[in-house]
Design a protein around this motif. Structure first.
Motif, PDB file in Angstrom:
ATOM      1  N   ASN A 172       4.474  40.583 -36.252  1.00 50.10           N
ATOM      2  CA  ASN A 172       6.141  39.768 -36.392  1.00 50.10           C
ATOM      3  C   ASN A 172       6.350  38.744 -37.560  1.00 50.10           C
ATOM      4  O   ASN A 172       5.295  38.944 -38.311  1.00 50.10           O
ATOM      5  CB  ASN A 172       5.503  38.911 -35.163  1.00 50.10           C
ATOM      6  CG  ASN A 172       6.013  38.953 -34.131  1.00 50.10           C
ATOM      7  OD1 ASN A 172       6.346  40.453 -33.759  1.00 50.10           O
ATOM      8  ND2 ASN A 172       6.342  38.776 -32.930  1.00 50.10           N
ATOM      9  N   VAL A 173       7.376  39.029 -37.905  1.00 51.46           N
ATOM     10  CA  VAL A 173       7.743  38.138 -39.455  1.00 51.46           C
ATOM     11  C   VAL A 173       8.301  36.610 -38.881  1.00 51.46           C
ATOM     12  O   VAL A 173       9.283  36.878 -37.673  1.00 51.46           O
ATOM     13  CB  VAL A 173       8.588  38.981 -40.035  1.00 51.46           C
ATOM     14  CG1 VAL A 173       8.587  37.909 -41.001  1.00 51.46           C
ATOM     15  CG2 VAL A 173       8.072  39.922 -40.864  1.00 51.46           C
ATOM     16  N   ALA A 174       7.513  35.688 -39.205  1.00 49.91           N
ATOM     17  CA  ALA A 174       7.955  34.122 -38.808  1.00 49.91           C
ATOM     18  C   ALA A 174       8.143  34.582 -39.909  1.00 49.91           C
ATOM     19  O   ALA A 174       7.946  33.668 -41.131  1.00 49.91           O
ATOM     20  CB  ALA A 174       7.061  33.493 -38.341  1.00 49.91           C
ATOM     21  N   SER A 175       9.787  33.169 -40.226  1.00 47.78           N
ATOM     22  CA  SER A 175      10.111  33.141 -41.300  1.00 47.78           C
ATOM     23  C   SER A 175      10.533  31.243 -41.367  1.00 47.78           C
ATOM     24  O   SER A 175      10.887  30.768 -39.795  1.00 47.78           O
ATOM     25  CB  SER A 175      11.174  32.699 -41.400  1.00 47.78           C
ATOM     26  OG  SER A 175      12.238  32.849 -41.943  1.00 47.78           O
ATOM     27  N   VAL A 176      10.271  30.563 -41.600  1.00 49.77           N
ATOM     28  CA  VAL A 176      10.174  28.564 -41.471  1.00 49.77           C
ATOM     29  C   VAL A 176      12.143  29.366 -41.699  1.00 49.77           C
ATOM     30  O   VAL A 176      12.090  29.842 -43.015  1.00 49.77           O
ATOM     31  CB  VAL A 176       9.723  28.570 -42.345  1.00 49.77           C
ATOM     32  CG1 VAL A 176       8.292  28.521 -41.576  1.00 49.77           C
ATOM     33  CG2 VAL A 176       9.901  28.473 -43.457  1.00 49.77           C
ATOM     34  N   ALA A 177      12.546  28.132 -41.378  1.00 51.08           N
ATOM     35  CA  ALA A 177      13.805  27.980 -42.318  1.00 51.08           C
ATOM     36  C   ALA A 177      14.659  26.025 -41.671  1.00 51.08           C
ATOM     37  O   ALA A 177      13.458  25.575 -41.088  1.00 51.08           O
ATOM     38  CB  ALA A 177      14.537  29.055 -40.810  1.00 51.08           C
ATOM     39  N   THR A 178      15.916  25.899 -41.704  1.00 52.05           N
ATOM     40  CA  THR A 178      16.564  24.378 -40.957  1.00 52.05           C
ATOM     41  C   THR A 178      15.887  23.268 -42.300  1.00 52.05           C
ATOM     42  O   THR A 178      15.309  22.672 -41.596  1.00 52.05           O
ATOM     43  CB  THR A 178      16.321  23.861 -39.485  1.00 52.05           C
ATOM     44  OG1 THR A 178      14.960  23.721 -39.420  1.00 52.05           O
ATOM     45  CG2 THR A 178      16.901  25.585 -38.840  1.00 52.05           C
ATOM     46  N   LEU A 204      11.847  31.366 -31.343  1.00 50.18           N
ATOM     47  CA  LEU A 204      12.561  29.541 -32.208  1.00 50.18           C
ATOM     48  C   LEU A 204      11.147  29.062 -31.426  1.00 50.18           C
ATOM     49  O   LEU A 204      10.945  28.492 -30.644  1.00 50.18           O
ATOM     50  CB  LEU A 204      13.084  28.853 -31.084  1.00 50.18           C
ATOM     51  CG  LEU A 204      13.894  27.849 -31.898  1.00 50.18           C
ATOM     52  CD1 LEU A 204      14.421  28.242 -33.067  1.00 50.18           C
ATOM     53  CD2 LEU A 204      14.909  27.352 -31.840  1.00 50.18           C
ATOM     54  N   LYS A 205      10.413  29.113 -32.777  1.00 54.07           N
ATOM     55  CA  LYS A 205       8.854  27.522 -32.557  1.00 54.07           C
ATOM     56  C   LYS A 205      10.099  26.285 -33.028  1.00 54.07           C
ATOM     57  O   LYS A 205      10.334  26.463 -34.052  1.00 54.07           O
ATOM     58  CB  LYS A 205       8.323  28.070 -33.582  1.00 54.07           C
ATOM     59  CG  LYS A 205       7.507  29.527 -33.086  1.00 54.07           C
ATOM     60  CD  LYS A 205       6.183  29.675 -33.877  1.00 54.07           C
ATOM     61  CE  LYS A 205       6.036  31.048 -34.100  1.00 54.07           C
ATOM     62  NZ  LYS A 205       5.855  31.293 -35.058  1.00 54.07           N
ATOM     63  N   VAL A 206       9.417  24.888 -32.664  1.00 57.77           N
ATOM     64  CA  VAL A 206      10.395  23.753 -33.188  1.00 57.77           C
ATOM     65  C   VAL A 206       8.890  23.052 -33.640  1.00 57.77           C
ATOM     66  O   VAL A 206       8.593  22.546 -32.949  1.00 57.77           O
ATOM     67  CB  VAL A 206      10.989  23.460 -31.950  1.00 57.77           C
ATOM     68  CG1 VAL A 206      11.689  21.613 -32.750  1.00 57.77           C
ATOM     69  CG2 VAL A 206      11.902  24.339 -31.586  1.00 57.77           C
ATOM     70  N   ASP A 218      11.125  37.777 -36.379  1.00 56.16           N
ATOM     71  CA  ASP A 218      10.650  37.359 -35.221  1.00 56.16           C
ATOM     72  C   ASP A 218      10.703  36.364 -35.159  1.00 56.16           C
ATOM     73  O   ASP A 218      10.804  36.664 -33.584  1.00 56.16           O
ATOM     74  CB  ASP A 218      10.286  38.912 -34.720  1.00 56.16           C
ATOM     75  CG  ASP A 218      10.312  40.084 -35.257  1.00 56.16           C
ATOM     76  OD1 ASP A 218      10.722  40.879 -35.119  1.00 56.16           O
ATOM     77  OD2 ASP A 218       8.940  40.295 -36.956  1.00 56.16           O
ATOM     78  N   GLU A 219      10.479  35.664 -35.528  1.00 59.88           N
ATOM     79  CA  GLU A 219      10.390  34.247 -35.303  1.00 59.88           C
ATOM     80  C   GLU A 219      10.529  33.435 -36.649  1.00 59.88           C
ATOM     81  O   GLU A 219      11.054  33.394 -37.015  1.00 59.88           O
ATOM     82  CB  GLU A 219       8.814  34.055 -34.762  1.00 59.88           C
ATOM     83  CG  GLU A 219       8.411  35.341 -33.963  1.00 59.88           C
ATOM     84  CD  GLU A 219       7.175  35.522 -34.315  1.00 59.88           C
ATOM     85  OE1 GLU A 219       5.895  34.010 -34.493  1.00 59.88           O
ATOM     86  OE2 GLU A 219       6.119  35.889 -32.448  1.00 59.88           O
ATOM     87  N   ILE A 220      11.119  32.410 -35.598  1.00 66.04           N
ATOM     88  CA  ILE A 220      12.502  30.835 -36.443  1.00 66.04           C
ATOM     89  C   ILE A 220      11.316  30.117 -35.863  1.00 66.04           C
ATOM     90  O   ILE A 220      11.057  29.284 -35.288  1.00 66.04           O
ATOM     91  CB  ILE A 220      13.175  30.857 -35.763  1.00 66.04           C
ATOM     92  CG1 ILE A 220      14.452  32.401 -36.978  1.00 66.04           C
ATOM     93  CG2 ILE A 220      13.748  30.116 -37.058  1.00 66.04           C
ATOM     94  CD1 ILE A 220      13.887  32.888 -37.927  1.00 66.04           C
ATOM     95  N   ASP A 221      10.760  29.557 -37.458  1.00 67.61           N
ATOM     96  CA  ASP A 221      10.287  27.933 -36.886  1.00 67.61           C
ATOM     97  C   ASP A 221      11.426  27.220 -37.772  1.00 67.61           C
ATOM     98  O   ASP A 221      10.998  27.218 -38.936  1.00 67.61           O
ATOM     99  CB  ASP A 221       8.772  28.209 -38.437  1.00 67.61           C
ATOM    100  CG  ASP A 221       7.439  28.505 -37.416  1.00 67.61           C
ATOM    101  OD1 ASP A 221       7.892  29.745 -36.350  1.00 67.61           O
ATOM    102  OD2 ASP A 221       6.433  28.653 -37.644  1.00 67.61           O
ATOM    103  N   MET A 222      11.618  25.927 -37.304  1.00 72.61           N
ATOM    104  CA  MET A 222      12.889  25.113 -37.562  1.00 72.61           C
ATOM    105  C   MET A 222      11.661  23.981 -37.306  1.00 72.61           C
ATOM    106  O   MET A 222      10.875  23.785 -36.638  1.00 72.61           O
ATOM    107  CB  MET A 222      13.989  25.957 -36.712  1.00 72.61           C
ATOM    108  CG  MET A 222      13.399  24.556 -34.813  1.00 72.61           C
ATOM    109  SD  MET A 222      14.856  23.871 -33.790  1.00 72.61           S
ATOM    110  CE  MET A 222      15.636  23.210 -35.473  1.00 72.61           C
ATOM    111  N   VAL A 223      12.611  23.231 -39.064  1.00 75.94           N
ATOM    112  CA  VAL A 223      11.573  21.153 -38.214  1.00 75.94           C
ATOM    113  C   VAL A 223      13.358  20.792 -37.494  1.00 75.94           C
ATOM    114  O   VAL A 223      14.114  21.005 -37.398  1.00 75.94           O
ATOM    115  CB  VAL A 223      11.408  21.047 -39.766  1.00 75.94           C
ATOM    116  CG1 VAL A 223      10.044  21.713 -40.407  1.00 75.94           C
ATOM    117  CG2 VAL A 223      12.965  21.432 -40.407  1.00 75.94           C
TER     118      VAL A 223
END
Lengths: 335, 340
Positions: A132-138, A204-206, A163-168
């Motif tokens: 997967n490609v995980a991207s940090v965001a927000t 979504l990863k928080v 494929d995955e979003i790492d949000m803060v």
């Protein structure tokens, strides 16, 4: 809450139905989070320390090392990231040890959102289509930006193929007690993870940034808040502050996902990130996962390591187990 | 002191100089047991109030710190007549691994320091050794069974040897390197560079002079070392660690692992992150040396074999020459265009 889908078989609205009244209003949410039992800090740390002493050897160690490799979100989050660096990281993730093709691939490549497309392309071209490609965001890592900016950041990353979003989370709002704002923000980002043309939404990863939450009680509250808001994964930290993932705070979050599944039937993943550098550390985390949340979480679908240098140490340990000789940094890539 | 207890009649070395109050010793020291622990092996109690022994806990030296062995093991070190001297830590393969990691970490800084600076630091080690001559002379005397003057001579020779090698730090490059004449418009320069992490098996018979003679040439050129001191007589080496720790040598440049030579050496010889191996203390029979050399071939370590027929009889007081310095250097040659 209707978009809180996870990979479990349970219906997407499970959290809502079980704990619907909790999220009905700001006051109810606040009451619920402050009504969570307080954390016994001494007991928690003692428990983590005890589990950290387990001795994992021979075949169990080999299993743990391979499992840990397959759980890595191989990460590069630096201002100096170039497309070339991201491509070489993707190549490494797809084929971590060129001298041993039995080495498993990593779970994901974690990059900034503007590198997501590069990573996606490099992976599909380089035999890493299962990664997967995980991207940090927000507005990672601080999270200090307007909601519209954060949502735009997320949509861009999803559109680029993440494929995955790492949000803060907005730690300022959380610490000020404005749980409703954090809750709504997570929901909004979750909504932005959906793909316009249909298809599987990005997971979504928080990220809580435990080092900035100061207390174990806050970490427990943040865990429940994020799970109620529809997170697929809860993640300890960004790796950008002094205190990152620790065994006790990961143990605490694992207790939270265990209890959340018991209450709602929805399984949520956990991702410690930052400061996990050695195979020994990684194995300690796996022991804690198994003893706290249970073997259901011992899979890359439910537990991840956010790490960069950890992979090299795991590979060196793997070579040691295979050959009986201690390996060295000359036999893994420099990154 | 009519109630003086029976004694084991074991005295000797540094451990048995003082006694305890009679009653206490009587309770703790059954006469039949061999000299094993600090409570045993006392000389007679002559006066009612003597000081309680302050026994030294010898430890490993890894990365500038003094850890116990990861395995928790110790072994008994005796003097030349078999009397107990101290318990020395018995290093395990994990201690060897940690020591190599520490040595690798220290290599960049140490090899990158100027030769002048390394020379100064080694000279300071010699200064510190000078201040502790008597301690080392006593330890060498106990370990090797030498009479006092002979032990002192060994220590003096070791300190002089150390100073001599320290002086080589900024000279060896001129001697071993140079400008090469080539048929083309190039400056062609060869310069010797340190090899990396060197595992050193220190001589078994010469516990201090032998150790200094193999350790100093390794580190003076910028290598870092993991040293396995003499198995039977490791105490002078472990005390040398205290000198190194207080004399500006960066942590990790020298690491000392006392223990069973065969056990620790096997790990070091097979370790992929060790660049060279000095087999000075691999023993007389040559069998262990052969085994280790085979293991070292895996990643093409530089191996310095013990001299042919060296067995027992290496004279460490002889002029060493520069061969030990050169054994752990690699020549780098650069071609630089002229006049472009």
């Amino acid at each position: 809450m209707s978009s809180a889908s996870t990979a479990t078989a349970s219906p997407a609205s499970a959290p809502a139905s079980a704990l619907a009244d909790v999220t009905a209003s700001d006051a109810a949410l606040r009451r619920y989070l402050h009504g969570l039992p307080g954390v016994d800090a001494v007991g928690l740390e003692a428990r983590a320390a005890t589990l950290g002493t387990r001795s994992i050897k021979t075949t169990a160690k080999a299993y743990a090392i391979d499992l840990a490799i397959s759980m890595i979100d191989l990460t590069t989050l630096e201002g100096a990231d170039t497309p070339g660096k991201v491509r070489s990281l993707c190549a490494k993730g797809a084929n971590p040890d060129p001298s041993d093709r039995t080495t498993p691939q990593v779970a994901a490549i974690c990059v900034y959102s503007d590198m997501a497309a590069t990573a996606k392309k490099a992976l599909s071209a380089g035999g890493g289509s299962g990664i997967n490609v995980a991207s940090v965001a927000t507005a990672f890592p601080s999270g200090r930006a307007a909601l519209s900016v954060k949502l735009a950041d997320t949509r861009e990353a999803v559109a680029a193929g993440a494929d995955e979003i790492d949000m803060v989370i907005d730690r300022g709002a959380f610490l000020a007690g404005d749980y409703g704002k954090v809750f709504e923000e997570i929901q909004a980002v979750k909504d932005a993870c959906r793909r316009p043309g249909g298809g599987e939404p990005a997971h979504l990863k928080v990220i809580f940034e435990n080092g900035e939450l100061s207390t174990y009680d806050n970490i427990r509250r943040a865990s429940w808040l994020a799970m109620l808001a529809g997170a697929d994964f809860i993640k300890t930290s960004t790796g950008k502050v002094a205190v990152n993932a620790t065994l006790p705070n990961t143990l605490l979050m694992l207790e939270a996902v265990r209890d959340f599944r018991a209450a709602t039937g929805t399984q949520i993943g956990v991702k410690p990130a930052g400061g996990i550098r050695t195979a020994k550390d990684a194995i300690r985390y796996l022991v804690v996962v198994n003893e706290t949340a249970g073997p259901d979480w011992l899979s890359p679908d439910w537990f991840r390591f956010g790490a960069s240098s950890l992979l090299n140490d795991l590979l060196m340990q793997r070579q040691k187990l295979k050959t009986g000789r201690y390996s060295g940094p000359d036999y893994v890539t420099v990154d | 002191m009519s109630d003086e207890p029976k004694k084991t009649a074991k005295s000797g070395g540094t451990a048995g100089k003082t006694g305890r109050p009679a009653g206490k010793t009587a309770a703790k020291s059954p006469a039949k047991s061999p000299a094993k622990s600090p409570a045993k092996g006392r000389t007679s109690v002559r006066t009612p109030a003597r000081r309680i022994d302050v026994l030294k806990t010898y430890k490993l030296f890894v990365g500038g710190k003094f850890p116990r062995s990861e395995s928790g093991r110790v072994y008994e070190v005796t003097d030349s007549e078999g009397n107990w001297l101290a318990n020395a830590p018995q290093a395990s393969r994990k201690d060897a691994r940690d020591a190599v990691t520490a040595a690798r970490k220290a290599f960049g800084g140490w090899s990158g320091a100027t030769a002048y600076n390394r020379g100064q630091i080694l000279y300071r080690v010699a200064e510190m050794l000078e201040g502790r001559r008597e301690q080392f002379a006593a330890e060498v005397a106990a370990a090797e069974g030498l009479p006092g003057p002979a032990a002192t001579a060994q220590v003096d020779a070791a300190i002089d040897r150390w100073v001599w090698y320290a002086g080589w730090s900024d000279k060896i490059v001129q001697v071993a390197g140079g400008a090469n004449p080539v048929a083309g418009p190039f400056f062609n320069l060869s310069t010797p560079e340190p090899t990396g992490v060197v595992a050193v098996l220190a001589p078994q018979e010469s516990s201090f002079l032998g150790l200094a003679s193999v350790l100093a040439p390794v580190i003076v050129t910028g290598n870092t070392a993991v040293v396995v001191p003499s198995e039977k007589a490791p105490l002078p080496a472990l005390s040398l660690a205290e000198v190194l720790a207080t004399s500006d040598v960066p942590g990790g440049v020298v690491n000392l692992l006392s223990g069973r030579t065969r056990e620790v050496a096997a790990t070091l010889a097979a370790h992929q992150d060790v660049n060279a191996l000095d087999l000075a203390g691999a023993g007389a029979d040559g069998e262990l040396a052969k085994e280790l050399e085979t293991a070292a071939a895996e990643n093409l370590k530089r191996v310095l074999r013990p001299d042919e027929g060296a067995a027992e009889g290496v004279d460490w007081s002889a002029d060493p020459g520069t061969s030990r310095l050169l054994a752990f250097l690699e020549t780098k040659t650069v071609w630089h265009p002229i006049g472009v």
